[in-house]
Design a protein around this motif. Structure first.
Motif, mmCIF file in Angstrom:
data_model
loop_
_atom_site.group_PDB
_atom_site.id
_atom_site.type_symbol
_atom_site.label_atom_id
_atom_site.label_comp_id
_atom_site.label_asym_id
_atom_site.label_seq_id
_atom_site.Cartn_x
_atom_site.Cartn_y
_atom_site.Cartn_z
ATOM 1 N N GLU A 192 -1.796 10.467 17.439
ATOM 2 C CA GLU A 192 -2.165 10.461 16.572
ATOM 3 C C GLU A 192 -3.024 10.030 16.769
ATOM 4 N N GLU A 216 -6.901 18.235 15.656
ATOM 5 C CA GLU A 216 -5.880 18.728 16.327
ATOM 6 C C GLU A 216 -5.865 20.039 15.685
ATOM 7 N N ARG A 275 0.264 21.470 21.018
ATOM 8 C CA ARG A 275 -0.559 20.414 20.382
ATOM 9 C C ARG A 275 -1.476 20.702 21.167
ATOM 10 N N VAL A 282 -4.849 20.305 11.659
ATOM 11 C CA VAL A 282 -3.897 20.712 11.138
ATOM 12 C C VAL A 282 -4.012 18.540 11.008
ATOM 13 N N CYS A 283 -5.081 17.689 11.975
ATOM 14 C CA CYS A 283 -5.738 16.089 11.566
ATOM 15 C C CYS A 283 -6.493 16.523 11.710
ATOM 16 N N SER A 284 -8.013 16.043 11.448
ATOM 17 C CA SER A 284 -8.652 15.425 12.093
ATOM 18 C C SER A 284 -10.393 13.950 11.487
ATOM 19 N N ILE A 288 -9.585 9.582 7.730
ATOM 20 C CA ILE A 288 -8.691 10.876 7.913
ATOM 21 C C ILE A 288 -7.431 12.140 7.819
ATOM 22 N N TYR A 289 -8.398 12.535 7.754
ATOM 23 C CA TYR A 289 -7.281 14.113 7.072
ATOM 24 C C TYR A 289 -6.236 14.299 8.413
ATOM 25 N N ARG A 290 -4.852 13.992 7.012
ATOM 26 C CA ARG A 290 -4.163 15.016 7.706
ATOM 27 C C ARG A 290 -3.465 16.494 6.509
ATOM 28 N N ARG A 291 -3.230 17.524 6.932
ATOM 29 C CA ARG A 291 -2.642 18.664 6.294
ATOM 30 C C ARG A 291 -1.128 17.787 5.608
ATOM 31 N N TRP A 292 -1.186 18.705 4.560
ATOM 32 C CA TRP A 292 -0.175 17.998 3.622
ATOM 33 C C TRP A 292 -0.453 19.229 2.700
#
Length: 468
Positions: free
Chosen positions: A221, A180, A188, A158-160, A111-115
């Protein structure tokens, strides 16, 4: 294998080099915290203009791979690296620096979450600056030039979560992912995407997805075990598909007559992908659709993840789109009525050295265009998604179309990349442009919120006169 860094002293078109080195400061930033860092260098395939008296100074840039996207084909493959370079005008060498991907053997999804920590990233870029200068060609350092720009990759993800990676017999490696994205008005938005490894930065298919069970969006999520998404086939989110559908305004009278007689209009779609366009034509506009897709594995993915359903109203065939049209034109596909109200083409070129382009160059051969014309009803239209790699490509395409079709129209998608070209066998007897909208046109306007229906522009015959 040891790297001979002397080869980097000059620019060599299309040269790609990838290697790892120990991380000099793994505690400086989470974006580069692995024991090894991967460095990939690509020189542009495009030769800058040269002169004997003043040879050009090559332009060099660097980019840090976003954290948790080290496995993304955009950053981990030569094809993705090329797309990043070509998207950066006048760059002759692009250096990518990222964490060395480490497979932990776990079967759990990635899971990728942008930070983003801008201060940390700024410090990291300053630390890596001497390394990038050392990887630059000698001519770049003339006159004491010690500045190398750092590019930053930005998109709306944002997230993948990758749902599946697989290999198609024709298209090669592909993946399906839920993402997302940044929604309008801070809302969203959740999408499902199909991507091919050979074109890492191009989304082949994108659809809207919604939770299977109604819940508060704020609590959702991606990657949660309790969350399941389902396709929403009632909307087109790929930017060029809406203007392709808007082109039906040009044949609105014919479709209205069919509907009044209790018949369904017929569409032939070349290039099915995940089936977003095919499904929309059936569910929202009551078309009977024949789809042609070159890779059977793509169709399996479309049925499993994107809601593609074969049946009485959607018939999907495996094969080459151009060959299929030729067979229809010669009556060699016995189980399909070889006449259509609209043909829609969404095919891209396999040659990516100069970037993404569509349709394939061979698609504008005269025999292909004549085959398309022969399987259209007299009031039918031929609709093609066009991504011209150059102005001359587009001019030649328009000229070749005008050799076969007397009426030609275009819609500028407005993204600086896509155009929709619409060829007709005869002058449309009515459209939304005339100000008189029948029930089908009203339905079409409602289905696509009226987008692009009033942006259809007729292309004059000036180009065709050159062939006379």
């Amino acid at each position: 294998m040891a790297v001979d860094f002397s080869i980097l002293e000059t620019i060599h078109p299309s040269r790609f080099l990838s290697f790892t080195i120990p991380n000099p400061n793994p505690t400086l930033s989470p974006s580069l915290a692995s024991p090894l860092i991967r460095i990939a260098i690509l020189d542009s395939p495009i030769h800058p203009p040269t002169s004997a008296s003043s040879p050009p100074i090559p332009t060099v840039a660097a980019m840090i791979v976003p954290e948790h996207r080290e496995f993304d084909w955009l950053f981990s493959t030569e094809a993705g690296h090329l797309q990043l370079l070509l998207a950066s005008p006048n760059i002759q060498r692009l250096v990518l620096i990222g964490q060395q991907p480490i497979t932990n053997g776990s079967s759990s999804p990635s899971i990728y979450r942008r930070w983003v920590d801008s201060d940390s990233l700024n410090n990291l870029e300053m630390t890596l600056k001497p390394l990038v200068i050392a990887l630059s060609p000698k001519s770049y350092l003339k006159n004491g030039n010690l500045e190398v720009p750092f590019l930053r990759y930005e998109d709306n993800v944002v997230c993948s979560l990758v749902l599946e990676k697989c290999i198609g017999n024709i298209v090669g490696e592909m993946l399906v992912e839920d993402v997302e994205i940044e929604g309008a008005n801070q809302g969203r938005e959740f999408r499902r995407r199909l991507r091919f490894k050979r074109m890492p930065n191009l989304v082949q298919t994108e659809i809207r997805i919604v939770p299977k069970k109604v819940s508060c969006l704020d609590s959702l999520e991606i990657g949660s075990n309790s969350l399941e998404f389902i396709p929403d086939l009632g909307a087109l989110v790929h930017v060029y598909l809406v203007p392709m559908v808007a082109s039906l305004a040009l044949t609105g009278s014919r479709i209205e007559e069919l509907v009044g007689a209790g018949l369904r209009p017929k569409a032939l779609c070349l290039g099915v992908g995940g089936g977003a366009l095919v499904g929309f034509l059936k569910t929202q506009l009551d078309f009977k659709v024949v789809g042609v897709e070159v890779d059977e594995d793509v169709l399996r993915v479309a049925r499993k993840y994107f809601g593609l359903e074969d049946g009485d109203l959607i018939q999907v065939c495996v094969g080459d789109g151009m060959e299929f049209m030729d067979k229809l034109a010669h009556g060699d596909v016995g189980h399909i009525d070889p006449k259509f109200d609209v043909i829609m083409v969404d095919l891209d070129s396999d040659n990516l050295r100069n970037g993404v382009s569509a349709p394939p160059l061979e698609f504008v051969r005269k025999d292909v265009l004549l085959a398309a014309r022969s399987i259209l009803f007299e009031s039918g239209i031929f609709v093609v998604n066009v991504i011209p790699p150059s102005k001359s490509f587009y001019e030649i395409l328009i000229h070749d179309f005008q050799e076969v079709f007397p009426e030609l129209y275009e819609i500028d998608v407005g993204n600086g990349e896509n155009f929709v070209v619409i060829a007709a066998k005869e002058l449309p007897c009515s459209s939304s442009i005339s100000g008189c909208e029948n029930k089908f046109l009203q339905k079409l306007r409602l289905a696509i919120s009226g987008a692009y229906m009033d942006s259809i522009k007729r292309i004059g015959n000036a180009m065709s006169s050159r062939s006379n």
